[in-house]
Design an enzyme around this catalytic site. Sequence first.
Site, short mmCIF file in Angstrom:
data_model
loop_
_atom_site.label_atom_id
_atom_site.label_comp_id
_atom_site.label_asym_id
_atom_site.label_seq_id
_atom_site.Cartn_x
_atom_site.Cartn_y
_atom_site.Cartn_z
N LYS A 110 0.68 -1.37 -0.52
CA LYS A 110 -0.17 0.30 -0.20
C LYS A 110 1.69 1.09 0.30
O LYS A 110 0.77 1.86 -0.82
CB LYS A 110 -0.78 0.09 1.29
CG LYS A 110 -2.12 -1.12 0.78
CD LYS A 110 -3.29 -0.78 1.80
CE LYS A 110 -4.29 -1.80 1.24
NZ LYS A 110 -5.21 -2.56 2.71
N LYS A 189 -3.71 -11.25 -9.13
CA LYS A 189 -4.46 -11.81 -7.72
C LYS A 189 -5.96 -11.43 -7.58
O LYS A 189 -6.19 -9.64 -7.70
CB LYS A 189 -3.68 -11.65 -6.40
CG LYS A 189 -4.73 -12.43 -5.25
CD LYS A 189 -4.31 -12.01 -3.71
CE LYS A 189 -4.21 -10.29 -3.75
NZ LYS A 189 -4.10 -10.21 -1.96
N LYS A 192 -10.26 -6.14 -3.54
CA LYS A 192 -10.55 -5.05 -4.54
C LYS A 192 -9.99 -3.93 -4.85
O LYS A 192 -10.39 -3.00 -5.73
CB LYS A 192 -11.77 -4.71 -2.49
CG LYS A 192 -12.43 -6.10 -2.85
CD LYS A 192 -12.59 -5.85 -1.14
CE LYS A 192 -13.06 -7.36 -0.43
NZ LYS A 192 -13.69 -7.13 1.02
P1 TYM Z 1 -10.13 -9.91 3.02
O1 TYM Z 1 -11.13 -9.19 3.69
O2 TYM Z 1 -8.44 -8.82 2.54
O3 TYM Z 1 -10.32 -11.31 2.59
C1 TYM Z 1 -10.92 -12.12 3.14
C2 TYM Z 1 -10.15 -13.27 2.79
O4 TYM Z 1 -10.58 -14.13 1.35
C3 TYM Z 1 -8.74 -14.20 0.80
N1 TYM Z 1 -8.94 -13.41 -0.20
C4 TYM Z 1 -8.54 -14.80 -1.39
N2 TYM Z 1 -8.15 -16.31 -1.55
C5 TYM Z 1 -7.77 -16.05 -2.37
N3 TYM Z 1 -7.54 -16.06 -4.08
C6 TYM Z 1 -7.65 -14.32 -3.92
N4 TYM Z 1 -7.95 -13.54 -4.26
C7 TYM Z 1 -8.31 -13.62 -2.15
N5 TYM Z 1 -8.65 -12.85 -2.00
C8 TYM Z 1 -8.58 -12.66 -0.85
C9 TYM Z 1 -8.06 -13.66 2.40
O5 TYM Z 1 -7.08 -14.38 1.83
C10 TYM Z 1 -9.35 -13.95 3.23
O6 TYM Z 1 -8.91 -15.03 4.05
N6 TYM Z 1 -6.64 -9.19 7.06
C11 TYM Z 1 -8.49 -10.30 6.72
C12 TYM Z 1 -9.71 -9.77 7.55
C13 TYM Z 1 -8.72 -10.64 9.20
C14 TYM Z 1 -8.55 -11.95 9.41
C15 TYM Z 1 -8.37 -11.61 10.76
C16 TYM Z 1 -8.49 -12.74 8.97
C17 TYM Z 1 -8.80 -9.55 10.15
N7 TYM Z 1 -8.17 -10.67 11.17
C18 TYM Z 1 -8.41 -12.83 11.53
C19 TYM Z 1 -7.92 -13.65 9.64
C20 TYM Z 1 -7.99 -13.66 11.26
C21 TYM Z 1 -8.29 -9.61 5.51
O7 TYM Z 1 -7.81 -7.99 5.42
O8 TYM Z 1 -9.15 -10.23 4.32
#
Ligand code: TYM
Length: 323
Positions: A110, A189, A192
């Site tokens: 970022k 990948k 968003k």
């Molecule tokens: P976030 O909201 O960006 O994404 C949610 C979940 O989707 C998965 N993901 C993907 N998996 C495979 N291919 C992709 N292209 C792809 N894009 C997104 C992410 O790996 C995620 O599992 N920091 C986390 C949210 C969070 C969290 C936590 C997760 C906050 N606290 C505690 C686990 C445990 C996040 O931003 O995910």
Amino acid sequence: MRVLSGIQPTGRFHWGNYFGAIRQYIDLQEEHDGYYFIANLHALTTIRDAQQLRQLTRDAALDLLALGLNPDKATLFVQSDVPEVSQLTWILMTCTPMGLLERCHAFKEKKAKGITADAGLFTYPVLMSADILAYDSNWVPVGQDQVQHIEVCRDLASSFNHHYGEAFVLPEPRLLSDAAKVPGTDGEKMSKSYDNTIGIFEPENAARKKIMRIQTDSRPMEDPKAPETDHLYQLYQLLASEAEAEDMADLYRRGGFGYGQVKKALADASEQFFAPARQRRQELESRPDTVDDILKDGARRAREKAAEVLARVESACGIRAPS
Ligand code: TYM
């Protein structure tokens, strides 16, 4: 096993979220104690519009329920409804080396893109660690992009345990090999922030348009192609039945097909795949009180567990009487 994961309400969910993470939540809820939450505190680092954040949080709950998260089997809640997590974040912050956060790729990426980093974005992995540790979680189902954050969580928990005794359970990431990094419409990948997503609940013609615009190479139609390394095929494989995916793989290996044909098959497969969830979502929309009750009950259950862990941790580090 206790399974926990969170998902940010920073936009509507896309195929990467579903195949990398949500699909695992749903499978694992059958046999394990699942805790799943909507990470609205994390989303505060990007969404600055209060009404939009409330709406996206609500949409996230509806989407997860429509996709099959079952509140009788798993605990579904909103992150900010458990204030114990924020309290735990501070305690963990005191064990967090700056260098560890500076090395986190999500922050580095970022910053490289010129997004001004505030302390919330920088310390994001500490809040995420608190999310995981507050419930004595064993497994964290996520996509590849979150693995480094879980490593940070393990480091912080180990460091605390080293100083104060075994207060935290060390978690492990759970990845699906076929979907740890779901590609987006440009082959990178799906994310968003890269504007290359296809939404799960996007209107069907909008999704179809995006699918038809998926970038492909310009090799001649008659050339045989390797399905495994082609992002269009990788997406198709996730959405089609096993037999359909096998037939498509054969077609790739034989050659003599156009990518337009694959895209059309992909759009059809996606409509079919998500049709039951669309139907369930419509039903849920007409019962807003049910969703409120599910989230309220989820928060109550989650708080009970988090309060127990917080008390243990506070006693261990000396800000509460010994237990
Ligand atoms: P976030 O909201 O960006 O994404 C949610 C979940 O989707 C998965 N993901 C993907 N998996 C495979 N291919 C992709 N292209 C792809 N894009 C997104 C992410 O790996 C995620 O599992 N920091 C986390 C949210 C969070 C969290 C936590 C997760 C906050 N606290 C505690 C686990 C445990 C996040 O931003 O995910």
